[in-house]
Write an enzyme that holds these catalytic residues in place. Structure first.
Site, PDB file in Angstrom:
ATOM      1  N   ARG A  66       3.659  77.671   2.533  1.00  0.00           N
ATOM      2  CA  ARG A  66       2.235  77.963   2.545  1.00  0.00           C
ATOM      3  C   ARG A  66       1.684  78.308   1.166  1.00  0.00           C
ATOM      4  O   ARG A  66       0.598  77.854   0.801  1.00  0.00           O
ATOM      5  CB  ARG A  66       1.916  79.067   3.534  1.00  0.00           C
ATOM      6  CG  ARG A  66       2.511  80.410   3.177  1.00  0.00           C
ATOM      7  CD  ARG A  66       2.307  81.428   4.280  1.00  0.00           C
ATOM      8  NE  ARG A  66       2.724  80.899   5.552  1.00  0.00           N
ATOM      9  CZ  ARG A  66       2.042  81.058   6.662  1.00  0.00           C
ATOM     10  NH1 ARG A  66       0.911  81.725   6.661  1.00  0.00           N
ATOM     11  NH2 ARG A  66       2.475  80.546   7.791  1.00  0.00           N
ATOM     12  N   THR A  67       2.430  79.097   0.377  1.00  0.00           N
ATOM     13  CA  THR A  67       1.901  79.448  -0.933  1.00  0.00           C
ATOM     14  C   THR A  67       1.815  78.219  -1.819  1.00  0.00           C
ATOM     15  O   THR A  67       0.846  78.009  -2.546  1.00  0.00           O
ATOM     16  CB  THR A  67       2.778  80.520  -1.609  1.00  0.00           C
ATOM     17  OG1 THR A  67       2.859  81.651  -0.770  1.00  0.00           O
ATOM     18  CG2 THR A  67       2.223  80.924  -2.953  1.00  0.00           C
ATOM     19  N   LYS A  73      22.488  77.842 -10.478  1.00  0.00           N
ATOM     20  CA  LYS A  73      21.904  76.529 -10.772  1.00  0.00           C
ATOM     21  C   LYS A  73      22.602  75.836 -11.917  1.00  0.00           C
ATOM     22  O   LYS A  73      22.658  74.634 -11.989  1.00  0.00           O
ATOM     23  CB  LYS A  73      20.448  76.716 -11.208  1.00  0.00           C
ATOM     24  CG  LYS A  73      19.432  76.298 -10.230  1.00  0.00           C
ATOM     25  CD  LYS A  73      18.137  76.921 -10.581  1.00  0.00           C
ATOM     26  CE  LYS A  73      17.310  76.290 -11.656  1.00  0.00           C
ATOM     27  NZ  LYS A  73      17.561  75.706 -12.772  1.00  0.00           N
ATOM     28  N   ARG A 120       7.351  80.705  -8.683  1.00  0.00           N
ATOM     29  CA  ARG A 120       7.870  81.641  -7.685  1.00  0.00           C
ATOM     30  C   ARG A 120       9.378  81.707  -7.901  1.00  0.00           C
ATOM     31  O   ARG A 120      10.051  80.683  -7.967  1.00  0.00           O
ATOM     32  CB  ARG A 120       7.571  81.183  -6.262  1.00  0.00           C
ATOM     33  CG  ARG A 120       8.409  81.981  -5.237  1.00  0.00           C
ATOM     34  CD  ARG A 120       7.965  81.757  -3.842  1.00  0.00           C
ATOM     35  NE  ARG A 120       6.744  82.500  -3.603  1.00  0.00           N
ATOM     36  CZ  ARG A 120       6.269  82.773  -2.395  1.00  0.00           C
ATOM     37  NH1 ARG A 120       6.900  82.352  -1.334  1.00  0.00           N
ATOM     38  NH2 ARG A 120       5.152  83.446  -2.254  1.00  0.00           N
ATOM     39  N   HIS A 170       3.021  89.770  -6.193  1.00  0.00           N
ATOM     40  CA  HIS A 170       2.517  88.480  -5.724  1.00  0.00           C
ATOM     41  C   HIS A 170       1.007  88.607  -5.878  1.00  0.00           C
ATOM     42  O   HIS A 170       0.281  88.831  -4.907  1.00  0.00           O
ATOM     43  CB  HIS A 170       2.915  88.276  -4.267  1.00  0.00           C
ATOM     44  CG  HIS A 170       2.679  86.891  -3.731  1.00  0.00           C
ATOM     45  ND1 HIS A 170       2.065  85.883  -4.440  1.00  0.00           N
ATOM     46  CD2 HIS A 170       2.984  86.363  -2.529  1.00  0.00           C
ATOM     47  CE1 HIS A 170       2.010  84.788  -3.703  1.00  0.00           C
ATOM     48  NE2 HIS A 170       2.551  85.050  -2.530  1.00  0.00           N
TER      49      HIS A 170
END
Lengths: 319, 179, 427
Positions: free
Chosen positions: A59-60, A87, A109, A137
């Site tokens: 959603r963000t 990563k 994010r 946020h």
């Protein structure tokens, strides 16, 4: 003239009340853009924006993407995964790669608190924090505050209770900063295992039970309770959480006034909030989503600001 | 030393607006599909006055709206800090005769932005431009269809339109720069 | 080797309670004489020490030299050089290397590397458990025989109370201390800084003070139970200080150390997510810092140690959560101690030298820490007054991870002598 923002939007903690108001006021005309048949203005035409999401978020990310596209910017979504260590590419290297591609703005994010600031210090592009670890946020905080302002006409003196897992919530922190700066009275409510140490030093009251919050507040911002809190021992079970701390219709019925119900989403129906409350007449959960796009458009618009000296063109007396 | 003179006093302004109102109706062949759109900021107040004049003269209630062109400016990337974006709210424009109203017509860039924005809202039958002051100095091929008064100025001069709703008085003032 | 005469300095020797202007003559690797107007032997090197402090060489009971295994961060040679540059004539090297120092082979390797470097003495600390896995005791006898002076699983705590108990009892056979890194992992897991209002603001998981204090209390009880000597590493909280004070009142064999960063900085240094403020145990609150200072003054905490922990620039150039813990400290310990503890009037210079030289020697039963005749010729000449700015790029250590860059401090080592030879001379 205006309380201009800096290069980045990392959080609300270090913004002034004027700067927060600037963003909220700027969001107003952008609400109207989303109601037009052609939902596009050329304000950010030709700007390249990367949505760099290290944590999955539908959603963000979609909200930011709409905001960017409605401003006519070019957007690229990058879904990276996990920490630098897992990563294999450090955040520093990711940052430098983006800069080498001459990106104008990055929406990030990330799972580590401080990641947005870390990036902002290392690249010249504007950096917008879409959620860093448990830290802040800011656009969520801003859209929550805008939604409250829409309904109440003001923030000063408003009583807002933030309910749930405040310990792990960046939404809670941003709301606390933004609301207290604009003069609201803020309380947090949840089991002590989910309230951070020293939270009162941020200027909030601690309400031990949800019934207290409902009796006191003008609005409740109900935070999502994550499944892993149960698995890591912060609460015994989701069922018990709902029974003791859930925002239910029965509890709301005993409220002395018409409470507004906010939730950052996604909701765990039947855990922190019951369906009939989420879908009920007090809920502004959907207006929050609408405001989210407008607030994000305002933030992008303000940050992408011109860098030349103010010109008379800004006076608006010439055609 | 810059000299300041009054181009139109409040009565002259009022007379000009009365004439402009009737010119608008004449150019559009009536008020059936007429929509007035004022450009933020002072174009909005002027559009309101024109609407009242037209409504009274023709005994109608024509639709009107307001347009903020900030997001469509062609110099948006160059100016800063970010200009405040005003309100835009428009009635239905499809198939209508849309008259854009502004206080001063100079380079024509504001009107270009307004045309782009109007096009994103609908497809008017035609668009006309109505300004209180045409000061020359066009940088784009734009012309006004209804003009209150025209003067020929250089880049060192400025025209200020003040309206009582915002500034407390009605006047059009001219400031000529140093020769 | 030629004799050395250190002339005219303020000679501070806490082992003899001495503090006066005198000359010190070093010959044949030992202290030959201390007194006024000692004659200069013909072939002696003379070091003029007027206006300086002459003290037994500083001894650091807690460093990480990273060799074997991570020689890109530091080697025994570069660490030993950094040590003498900081005024240390001896350091103890923690065993969390790769491979772990849990057998006589690695101990012997550390000893021989130190001899080759010929700078500060390096005393290996052996592991408590094989691989530091916390399960099986290492062979203390072999370790000591090869040169280890203590055992520790530092880097990690000894979570099993049973293992800690047996370690304390078994170490008594060899008369060595067991040094514990006090951290209850169940409470501390995943924490990146002190749990308090700063961690709340920054949104970082915190390590509560209780995580250290629980293990301090446990170790004190086990010292009482076993009669063994427990040495508590890097103390950081006021609660720990209170527990140790009671243990000392009961005359238990409990010793402890504190690091300069814990008496200089607080958790506020983590603002802005500065990874150079990330260490374990973390920087705590102002009241904790005050308690540590007071404990160094009244001897509740016996020694100052550095916990010198080199890390690569890239490793620290990371999100706060992912950055490794630790800062270097050999070249900043003395100036910070002089500036913060002596400069504030909390300790006198003799009291400071006690905490950094004499007491460390006594605590681990090491030679040095004294300028008595016949003692090893390990000595440091200190300028206690010079004001200067810390510049990490000038460090002798291979690493640069320190929060003290550009800090203005007072005092530093000018000349460090080990085994009667000049090992470091400031240019």
């Amino acid at each position: 003239m205006t309380a201009a923002l800096g290069k980045d939007l990392v959080g609300l903690e270090h913004l002034s009340a004027d700067q927060i108001r600037l963003i909220l006021d700027t969001a107003e005309p952008f609400k109207e853009v989303s109601e037009r048949p052609i939902k596009k203005v050329p304000a950010l035409r030709g700007k390249t924006i990367v949505n760099l999401f290290f944590e999955a978020s539908t959603r963000t990310r979609i909200s930011f993407e709409f905001a960017e596209k409605r401003l006519s910017a070019d957007t690229v979504n990058v879904a990276a995964s996990g920490s630098s260590v897992s990563k294999g590419e450090t955040l520093v290297d990711t940052a430098k790669n983006l800069e080498a591609m001459r990106i104008d703005m990055v929406v990030i994010r990330h799972g580590s608190s401080g990641a947005a600031q870390f990036l902002g210090h290392r690249i010249a592009s504007n950096v917008i924090n879409a959620g860093d670890g448990k830290h802040e946020h800011p656009t969520q905080g801003l859209l929550d505050i805008l939604t409250l302002r829409d309904r109440f006409g003001r923030i000063a003196g408003l009583k807002v209770a933030i309910c749930g897992d405040v310990l792990h919530s960046r939404v809670a922190r941003s709301n606390i900063w933004g609301l207290t700066k604009l003069g609201a009275e803020v309380a947090v409510c949840g089991p002590p295992t989910l309230l951070p140490r020293g939270i009162a030093s941020l200027g909030v009251t601690i309400l031990p039970r949800i019934e207290d919050a409902i009796a006191w507040a003008d609005a409740l911002n109900v935070l999502r309770l994550q499944l892993e809190r149960m698995q890591t021992g912060f609460i015994p079970s989701l069922r018990e959480y709902n029974r003791v701390f859930g925002v239910t219709r029965e509890r709301l019925a005993r409220a002395p006034k018409d409470l507004l119900i906010l939730h950052p989403g996604p909701m765990n129906r039947g855990v922190e909030i019951d369906s009939d409350v989420a879908d009920g007449e007090h809920s502004v959960i959907l207006p929050q989503v609408t405001n989210g796009v407008a607030v994000r458009m305002a933030v992008l618009y303000l940050l992408a600001g011109g860098r030349a000296a103010p010109a008379q063109a800004a006076r608006g007396d010439e055609a | 030393m810059p000299t300041r003179t009054q181009l139109l006093d409040d009565r002259a302004m009022s007379r000009a607006l009365v004439r402009m109102a009737s010119e608008i109706v004449e150019r559009c062949g009536g008020t059936d599909d007429l929509v007035l759109v004022g450009i933020q900021r002072r174009g909005v107040e002027l559009a309101d006055r024109l609407k009242r004049l037209i409504d009274a003269a023709e005994r109608v209630d024509i639709p009107s709206g307001k347009l903020d062109i900030t997001l469509y400016r062609d110099d948006l990337q160059m100016i800063g800090p970010r200009p405040v974006v005003g309100e835009t709210s428009l009635p239905d424009l499809d198939g209508r005769s849309v008259v854009i109203v502004d206080d001063v017509l100079y380079t024509g860039r504001t009107v270009r932005a307004a045309l782009d924005e109007v096009a994103d809202f609908g497809r008017p039958r035609r668009v006309l431009l109505c300004v209180l002051v045409d000061r020359g100095g066009r940088e784009l091929p734009i012309q006004a269809d209804v003009v209150g008064t025209a003067v020929s100025l250089t880049a060192r001069d400025r025209v200020d339109v003040l309206v009582s709703e915002l500034d407390g008085r009605d006047t059009v003032e001219l400031t000529r720069g140093d020769a | 080797m030629k004799p050395i005469l250190v002339r005219g300095g303020r000679v501070i020797d806490p082992s003899r309670g001495a503090d006066d202007v005198a000359d010190v003559l070093l010959a044949g690797g030992t202290i030959e004489a201390v007194g006024r107007n000692i004659g200069v032997p013909d072939d002696a090197t003379v070091i003029e020490a007027a206006g300086r402090v002459v003290a037994p060489g500083l001894i650091d009971l807690h460093t990480h030299l990273r060799e074997p295994g991570q020689e890109d961060l530091e080697t025994i040679a570069t660490g030993a050089m950094a040590a003498v540059a900081g005024g240390f004539t001896a350091v103890c090297a923690m065993p969390n290397t790769d491979p772990v120092c849990d057998n006589q082979g690695v101990v012997g390797f550390v000893v021989s590397q130190a001899q080759r470097a010929a700078r500060a003495r390096v005393y290996p600390i052996g592991a408590i458990s094989l691989g530091q896995k916390g399960q099986q005791l290492a062979e203390f006898g072999e370790l000591v025989g090869a040169g280890a002076v203590a055992v520790s699983d530092d880097g990690k705590p000894v979570m099993s109370s049973h293992l800690m108990r047996t370690a304390l009892e078994y170490a008594r056979v060899f008369g060595i201390p067991v040094a514990d890194h006090c951290e209850d992992m169940a409470l501390a897991e995943g924490g990146a800084m002190h749990e308090g209002i700063v961690s709340t603001r920054l949104g970082l998981k915190g390590i509560p003070a209780a995580a250290e204090e629980i293990m301090v209390a446990r170790d004190i009880l086990l010292a009482e139970l076993t009669g063994g000597h427990v040495h508590l590493c890097h103390m950081s909280t006021r609660g720990s200080v209170a527990l140790i004070r009671r243990a000392k009142d009961m005359h238990l064999r409990v010793t402890s150390e504190a690091c300069p960063h814990h008496f200089t900085l607080t958790h506020e240094a983590c603002e802005g997510y500065d990874t150079n403020a990330k260490m374990n145990p973390p920087l705590r609150e102002a009241e904790d810092r005050e308690a540590i200072r007071g404990a160094l003054r009244d001897g509740t905490i016996d020694v100052i140690a550095t916990d010198h922990a080199p890390h690569h620039y890239d490793a620290k150039e990371r999100e706060f959560d992912d950055a490794p813990n630790g800062i270097i400290g050999l070249e900043t310990a003395l100036p910070l101690a002089i500036t913060e503890l002596v400069g504030s009037g909390l300790l006198t210079l003799p009291e400071l030298i006690l905490r950094m030289s004499t007491a460390p020697a006594r605590t681990f039963n090491l030679p040095g820490g004294t300028l008595a005749t016949g003692a090893p010729a390990d000595l440091v000449v200190i300028d206690p007054d010079v004001e200067w700015e810390i510049r990490p790029e000038a460090f002798h250590s291979k690493s640069r991870n320190t929060p003290f860059a550009a800090r203005r401090v007072r005092g530093r080592a000018e000349t460090t002598i080990v085994r009667g030879a000049i090992a470091y001379q400031r240019v």
